[in-house]
Design an enzyme around this catalytic site. Structure first.
Site, PDB file in Angstrom:
ATOM      1  N   GLU A 101       0.833  -1.207   0.000  1.00  0.00           N
ATOM      2  CA  GLU A 101       0.000   0.000   0.000  1.00  0.00           C
ATOM      3  C   GLU A 101       0.861   1.248   0.000  1.00  0.00           C
ATOM      4  OE1 GLU A 101      -2.875   0.608   3.152  1.00  0.00           O
ATOM      5  OE2 GLU A 101      -3.709   2.332   2.100  1.00  0.00           O
ATOM      6  N   LYS A 230      -8.840 -16.082  14.606  1.00  0.00           N
ATOM      7  CA  LYS A 230      -8.941 -15.653  13.217  1.00  0.00           C
ATOM      8  C   LYS A 230     -10.362 -15.335  12.769  1.00  0.00           C
ATOM      9  CE  LYS A 230      -4.773 -18.237  12.207  1.00  0.00           C
ATOM     10  NZ  LYS A 230      -4.076 -19.265  11.429  1.00  0.00           N
ATOM     11  N   ASP A 305       1.521 -14.767  12.245  1.00  0.00           N
ATOM     12  CA  ASP A 305       0.465 -15.428  11.463  1.00  0.00           C
ATOM     13  C   ASP A 305      -0.426 -14.339  10.870  1.00  0.00           C
ATOM     14  OD1 ASP A 305      -1.651 -18.311  11.976  1.00  0.00           O
ATOM     15  OD2 ASP A 305      -1.872 -16.654  10.571  1.00  0.00           O
ATOM     16  N   HIS A 400      -2.511   9.682  -1.347  1.00  0.00           N
ATOM     17  CA  HIS A 400      -2.554   8.430  -2.107  1.00  0.00           C
ATOM     18  C   HIS A 400      -2.442   8.673  -3.604  1.00  0.00           C
ATOM     19  CE1 HIS A 400      -3.231   5.378   1.052  1.00  0.00           C
ATOM     20  NE2 HIS A 400      -3.481   6.469   1.737  1.00  0.00           N
TER      21      HIS A 400
HETATM   22  C1  LIG Z   1       1.713  11.202   2.959  1.00  0.00           C
HETATM   23  C2  LIG Z   1       1.915  12.141   4.189  1.00  0.00           C
HETATM   24  C3  LIG Z   1       2.842  11.459   5.172  1.00  0.00           C
HETATM   25  C4  LIG Z   1       2.525  13.456   3.752  1.00  0.00           C
HETATM   26  O1  LIG Z   1       2.534  14.296   4.903  1.00  0.00           O
HETATM   27  P1  LIG Z   1       3.239  15.709   4.865  1.00  0.00           P
HETATM   28  O2  LIG Z   1       3.194  16.264   6.249  1.00  0.00           O
HETATM   29  O3  LIG Z   1       2.692  16.536   3.772  1.00  0.00           O
HETATM   30  O4  LIG Z   1       4.711  15.239   4.488  1.00  0.00           O
HETATM   31  P2  LIG Z   1       6.071  16.059   4.618  1.00  0.00           P
HETATM   32  O5  LIG Z   1       6.714  15.996   3.271  1.00  0.00           O
HETATM   33  O6  LIG Z   1       5.859  17.374   5.286  1.00  0.00           O
HETATM   34  O7  LIG Z   1       6.878  15.102   5.630  1.00  0.00           O
HETATM   35  C5  LIG Z   1       6.434  14.986   6.967  1.00  0.00           C
HETATM   36  C6  LIG Z   1       6.908  13.638   7.464  1.00  0.00           C
HETATM   37  O8  LIG Z   1       6.199  12.612   6.814  1.00  0.00           O
HETATM   38  C7  LIG Z   1       7.074  11.541   6.543  1.00  0.00           C
HETATM   39  N1  LIG Z   1       7.111  11.373   5.085  1.00  0.00           N
HETATM   40  C8  LIG Z   1       6.597  12.213   4.177  1.00  0.00           C
HETATM   41  N2  LIG Z   1       6.763  11.718   2.939  1.00  0.00           N
HETATM   42  C9  LIG Z   1       7.419  10.528   3.097  1.00  0.00           C
HETATM   43  C10 LIG Z   1       7.883   9.534   2.192  1.00  0.00           C
HETATM   44  N3  LIG Z   1       7.695   9.618   0.879  1.00  0.00           N
HETATM   45  N4  LIG Z   1       8.507   8.459   2.698  1.00  0.00           N
HETATM   46  C11 LIG Z   1       8.691   8.322   4.032  1.00  0.00           C
HETATM   47  N5  LIG Z   1       8.283   9.252   4.926  1.00  0.00           N
HETATM   48  C12 LIG Z   1       7.645  10.320   4.465  1.00  0.00           C
HETATM   49  C13 LIG Z   1       8.434  11.899   7.110  1.00  0.00           C
HETATM   50  O9  LIG Z   1       8.539  11.375   8.408  1.00  0.00           O
HETATM   51  C14 LIG Z   1       8.353  13.403   7.170  1.00  0.00           C
HETATM   52  O10 LIG Z   1       9.046  13.964   8.251  1.00  0.00           O
HETATM   53  P3  LIG Z   1      10.633  13.912   8.366  1.00  0.00           P
HETATM   54  O11 LIG Z   1      10.932  12.508   8.821  1.00  0.00           O
HETATM   55  O12 LIG Z   1      11.167  14.208   7.021  1.00  0.00           O
HETATM   56  O13 LIG Z   1      10.982  14.945   9.408  1.00  0.00           O
HETATM   57  C15 LIG Z   1       0.540  12.444   4.862  1.00  0.00           C
HETATM   58  O14 LIG Z   1      -0.287  13.151   3.936  1.00  0.00           O
HETATM   59  C16 LIG Z   1      -0.197  11.214   5.354  1.00  0.00           C
HETATM   60  O15 LIG Z   1       0.249  10.547   6.237  1.00  0.00           O
HETATM   61  N6  LIG Z   1      -1.380  10.940   4.802  1.00  0.00           N
HETATM   62  C17 LIG Z   1      -2.208   9.799   5.278  1.00  0.00           C
HETATM   63  C18 LIG Z   1      -1.891   8.603   4.453  1.00  0.00           C
HETATM   64  C19 LIG Z   1      -2.285   7.370   5.205  1.00  0.00           C
HETATM   65  O16 LIG Z   1      -2.268   7.304   6.424  1.00  0.00           O
HETATM   66  N7  LIG Z   1      -2.581   6.292   4.452  1.00  0.00           N
HETATM   67  C20 LIG Z   1      -2.770   4.975   5.034  1.00  0.00           C
HETATM   68  C21 LIG Z   1      -4.182   4.729   5.400  1.00  0.00           C
HETATM   69  S1  LIG Z   1      -5.262   4.658   4.007  1.00  0.00           S
HETATM   70  C22 LIG Z   1      -6.079   3.187   4.403  1.00  0.00           C
HETATM   71  O17 LIG Z   1      -5.675   2.124   3.988  1.00  0.00           O
HETATM   72  C23 LIG Z   1      -7.034   3.213   5.556  1.00  0.00           C
HETATM   73  C24 LIG Z   1      -8.387   3.900   5.357  1.00  0.00           C
HETATM   74  C25 LIG Z   1      -8.240   5.376   5.110  1.00  0.00           C
HETATM   75  O18 LIG Z   1      -9.120   3.343   4.260  1.00  0.00           O
HETATM   76  C26 LIG Z   1      -9.054   3.574   6.663  1.00  0.00           C
HETATM   77  C27 LIG Z   1     -10.211   4.455   6.973  1.00  0.00           C
HETATM   78  O19 LIG Z   1     -11.298   4.201   6.449  1.00  0.00           O
HETATM   79  O20 LIG Z   1      -9.956   5.375   7.716  1.00  0.00           O
HETATM   80  N1  LIG Z   2      -2.540 -25.524  15.738  1.00  0.00           N
HETATM   81  C1  LIG Z   2      -3.457 -24.612  15.471  1.00  0.00           C
HETATM   82  O1  LIG Z   2      -4.663 -24.807  15.673  1.00  0.00           O
HETATM   83  C2  LIG Z   2      -3.023 -23.301  14.927  1.00  0.00           C
HETATM   84  C3  LIG Z   2      -1.706 -23.105  14.593  1.00  0.00           C
HETATM   85  N2  LIG Z   2      -1.273 -21.905  14.126  1.00  0.00           N
HETATM   86  C4  LIG Z   2       0.143 -21.798  13.816  1.00  0.00           C
HETATM   87  O2  LIG Z   2       0.859 -22.041  15.000  1.00  0.00           O
HETATM   88  C5  LIG Z   2       2.175 -21.503  14.860  1.00  0.00           C
HETATM   89  C6  LIG Z   2       2.538 -20.826  16.141  1.00  0.00           C
HETATM   90  O3  LIG Z   2       2.404 -21.820  17.140  1.00  0.00           O
HETATM   91  P1  LIG Z   2       3.499 -21.799  18.312  1.00  0.00           P
HETATM   92  O4  LIG Z   2       3.086 -22.824  19.294  1.00  0.00           O
HETATM   93  O5  LIG Z   2       3.716 -20.415  18.764  1.00  0.00           O
HETATM   94  O6  LIG Z   2       4.837 -22.151  17.552  1.00  0.00           O
HETATM   95  P2  LIG Z   2       5.534 -23.561  17.297  1.00  0.00           P
HETATM   96  O7  LIG Z   2       4.558 -24.603  16.950  1.00  0.00           O
HETATM   97  O8  LIG Z   2       6.626 -23.282  16.323  1.00  0.00           O
HETATM   98  O9  LIG Z   2       6.117 -23.921  18.730  1.00  0.00           O
HETATM   99  C7  LIG Z   2       6.930 -22.996  19.415  1.00  0.00           C
HETATM  100  C8  LIG Z   2       7.698 -23.812  20.414  1.00  0.00           C
HETATM  101  O10 LIG Z   2       8.959 -23.212  20.666  1.00  0.00           O
HETATM  102  C9  LIG Z   2       9.431 -23.716  21.932  1.00  0.00           C
HETATM  103  N3  LIG Z   2      10.072 -22.604  22.618  1.00  0.00           N
HETATM  104  C10 LIG Z   2      11.412 -22.395  22.670  1.00  0.00           C
HETATM  105  N4  LIG Z   2      11.694 -21.294  23.347  1.00  0.00           N
HETATM  106  C11 LIG Z   2      10.513 -20.756  23.745  1.00  0.00           C
HETATM  107  C12 LIG Z   2      10.162 -19.586  24.484  1.00  0.00           C
HETATM  108  N5  LIG Z   2      11.079 -18.706  24.948  1.00  0.00           N
HETATM  109  N6  LIG Z   2       8.862 -19.340  24.707  1.00  0.00           N
HETATM  110  C13 LIG Z   2       7.908 -20.181  24.248  1.00  0.00           C
HETATM  111  N7  LIG Z   2       8.169 -21.322  23.542  1.00  0.00           N
HETATM  112  C14 LIG Z   2       9.468 -21.595  23.293  1.00  0.00           C
HETATM  113  C15 LIG Z   2       8.211 -24.285  22.650  1.00  0.00           C
HETATM  114  O11 LIG Z   2       8.360 -25.696  22.626  1.00  0.00           O
HETATM  115  P3  LIG Z   2       7.749 -26.586  23.817  1.00  0.00           P
HETATM  116  O12 LIG Z   2       6.284 -26.299  23.809  1.00  0.00           O
HETATM  117  O13 LIG Z   2       8.104 -27.970  23.411  1.00  0.00           O
HETATM  118  O14 LIG Z   2       8.386 -26.159  25.102  1.00  0.00           O
HETATM  119  C16 LIG Z   2       7.045 -23.851  21.766  1.00  0.00           C
HETATM  120  O15 LIG Z   2       5.965 -24.726  21.781  1.00  0.00           O
HETATM  121  C17 LIG Z   2       2.134 -20.571  13.688  1.00  0.00           C
HETATM  122  O16 LIG Z   2       2.779 -21.174  12.586  1.00  0.00           O
HETATM  123  C18 LIG Z   2       0.644 -20.454  13.396  1.00  0.00           C
HETATM  124  O17 LIG Z   2       0.415 -20.190  12.032  1.00  0.00           O
HETATM  125  C19 LIG Z   2      -2.119 -20.821  14.033  1.00  0.00           C
HETATM  126  C20 LIG Z   2      -3.449 -20.979  14.354  1.00  0.00           C
HETATM  127  C21 LIG Z   2      -4.009 -22.228  14.749  1.00  0.00           C
END
Ligand SMILES: CC(C)(COP(=O)([O-])OP(=O)([O-])OC[C@H]1O[C@@H](n2cnc3c(N)ncnc32)[C@H](O)[C@@H]1OP(=O)([O-])[O-])[C@@H](O)C(=O)NCCC(=O)NCCSC(=O)C[C@@](C)(O)CC(=O)[O-]
Ligand SMILES: NC(=O)C1=CN([C@@H]2O[C@H](COP(=O)(O)OP(=O)(O)OC[C@H]3O[C@@H](n4cnc5c(N)ncnc54)[C@H](OP(=O)(O)O)[C@@H]3O)[C@@H](O)[C@H]2O)C=CC1
Length: 405
Positions: A101, A230, A305, A400
């Site tokens: 995005e 999920k 996941d 955008h």
């Molecule tokens: C696009 C901006 C950031 C411009 O914003 P601006 O203030 O005009 O940008 P600027 O040129 O003055 O820069 C300000 C800062 O923005 C950052 N920045 C600025 N440009 C860049 C770039 N190219 N690459 C990386 N960083 C950038 C950067 O941090 C910069 O500061 P600095 O670090 O330079 O001091 C602003 O207009 C904005 O954030 N707009 C909103 C866009 C957005 O959030 N989109 C994602 C959500 S859309 C969606 O999927 C969800 C939605 C909307 O459907 C959910 C809903 O229904 O609400």
């Molecule tokens: N089975 C299901 O129904 C579902 C499975 N998943 C999937 O499950 C996966 C995640 O399961 P998850 O059990 O987290 O991962 P894993 O199945 O990879 O098991 C992680 C294992 O790592 C071991 N381990 C080593 N160090 C640590 C630590 N510091 N803390 C905790 N465990 C440690 C543990 O083994 P031990 O337990 O032997 O001590 C633990 O069970 C993902 O791939 C996800 O997509 C997602 C949704 C549903």
């Protein structure tokens, strides 16, 4: 066993000698993936060279995918660095994000820049526990009551059975829910640094066997959908699942006006009318603008996941004008993250975790996953702040048009 080569594998599949999903039993993972990809290319009449140009040994994914033909490559960027004052993480972090995005990274980056100018964001994990809720059939509600009493009196036996399957997980509690002749037992585990779904499922299977051996209940499904995995569910919004985590910040008025081109009052009003009133009218489970964007992007970058964005986006954003500026918070009720297990072992995903300083098991256990949750929450806060400001300053569409087209 001799290793078949690609042409042998293809021939044997064509001859009906091998099954399409069994190639890894007759060759190394990369050879198997190549043969399978060539078969698909031939059957579908397409070229999958980009899918086949993956940069890691296919056997690294043997616990993550079946029928592998290659890898999907998603652009990856960073937002920040942003200062996180967390309970499990302290300091500046680049936030790895993978997305297609346009404008999303720029927006979160702007939010991070503004948060950093304000001294950083505070974040805390307020609750933790991975749940699995099997459903049992009983004869009637009287038997349901008997089962609930048995569970209450025998939680230690359930804990012993469940914890025998893992050397890290701990059973926290079991909560029963009765609906007619169905009884749901919602098991909650401390899964430390694992997201814990495999762990919790394996452990709960052992506990369910104890229930069936000692009572008249019959296990119908190990996941009874009250977990709730999920799918959008109020139980996750209220009780939490995985980590419940909040991030907040106060942005000085002049920073809002100079860097976000709007005012604290305008941002607060956009949040109220959009995220609270609009979401309420829509019947949303989340009261936020685009937390899902940040959760999805950071999940993809760090091996989480991706399907659990459903629960991760279950968040409430608040914004209020204060004497010292604009207070903004984001509270994610059910963010399911892990720094071990699942996709975290894959190469680029592991590097995303390394970038955050949270890869692997934490000390104490669970602290790395807490830190990851806090970093995601700060990223979500940055995204909310920037988008709400863009809506307030009427810059959403232009952003955008210029960055997303
Ligand atoms: C696009 C901006 C950031 C411009 O914003 P601006 O203030 O005009 O940008 P600027 O040129 O003055 O820069 C300000 C800062 O923005 C950052 N920045 C600025 N440009 C860049 C770039 N190219 N690459 C990386 N960083 C950038 C950067 O941090 C910069 O500061 P600095 O670090 O330079 O001091 C602003 O207009 C904005 O954030 N707009 C909103 C866009 C957005 O959030 N989109 C994602 C959500 S859309 C969606 O999927 C969800 C939605 C909307 O459907 C959910 C809903 O229904 O609400
Ligand atoms: N089975 C299901 O129904 C579902 C499975 N998943 C999937 O499950 C996966 C995640 O399961 P998850 O059990 O987290 O991962 P894993 O199945 O990879 O098991 C992680 C294992 O790592 C071991 N381990 C080593 N160090 C640590 C630590 N510091 N803390 C905790 N465990 C440690 C543990 O083994 P031990 O337990 O032997 O001590 C633990 O069970 C993902 O791939 C996800 O997509 C997602 C949704 C549903």
């Amino acid at each position: 066993m001799t290793e078949d080569n690609v042409d042998d594998l293809i021939r044997r599949v064509r001859d009906g000698d091998l099954r399409f999903h069994e190639l890894e039993e007759h060759a190394d993972a990369d050879t198997a993936a190549t043969a399978r990809r060539r078969l698909v290319e031939s059957d579908a009449g397409v070229d999958l060279d980009a899918v086949g140009a993956y940069g890691f040994p296919a056997d690294r994914a043997d616990a993550n995918i079946e029928n592998m033909i290659g890898a999907a490559q998603i652009p990856m960027g960073v937002a920040g660095p942003v200062t996180v004052h967390g309970g499990a993480v302290e300091g500046e972090r680049y936030l790895p994000m993978a997305t297609t995005e346009g404008a999303l990274l720029a927006s979160v980056n702007r939010g991070c820049s503004v948060i950093d100018a304000a001294g950083g964001a505070t974040a805390r994990v307020t609750k933790s526990g991975m749940t699995r809720a099997p459903v049992f059939r009983v004869d009637d509600v009287a038997e349901a009551e008997a089962l609930v009493e048995w569970v209450r009196d025998n939680e230690d036996a359930l804990r012993e059975a469940a914890e025998a399957t893992t050397s890290h997980g701990e059973l926290t509690d079991v909560t029963p829910y009765v609906v007619g002749d169905s009884v749901f037992l919602r098991f909650r585990y401390d899964t430390k640094d694992a997201m814990g779904m495999n762990m919790a499922t394996i452990a709960t299977r052992a506990a369910a066997e104890e229930v069936e051996a000692a009572t008249t209940a019959s296990l119908i499904a190990l996941s009874g959908n009250l977990c709730t995995d999920k799918k959008p569910a109020a139980i996750n919004a209220v009780e939490g699942r995985g980590r419940s985590v909040t991030a907040d910040v106060v942005i000085p008025r002049d920073t809002v006006e100079e860097r976000l081109h709007t005012t604290p009052e305008a941002v607060a009003e956009v949040n109220t009318r959009k995220n609270l009133v609009g979401s309420a009218k829509a019947g949303s489970l989340g009261f936020n603008a685009h937390v899902a964007n940040v959760v999805a992007a950071m999940f993809l970058a760090t091996g989480q996941d991706a399907a659990q964005v459903v629960e991760g986006s279950n968040a409430i954003t608040t914004a209020e004008v204060r004497e010292d500026g604009l207070y903004v918070s984001v509270s994610l009720a059910s963010l399911e993250v892990g720094t071990v297990g699942g996709g975290t072992k894959l190469p680029t995903q592991g590097e995303g975790l390394e970038l955050l300083g949270v890869a692997g098991g934490g000390d104490p256990p669970g602290s790395n996953a807490d830190a990851l949750a806090e970093c995601v929450a700060v990223g979500a806060l940055a995204g909310e702040l920037s988008l709400l400001a863009a809506l307030g300053s009427r810059h959403l569409s232009s952003a955008h048009e210029s960055l997303g087209r």
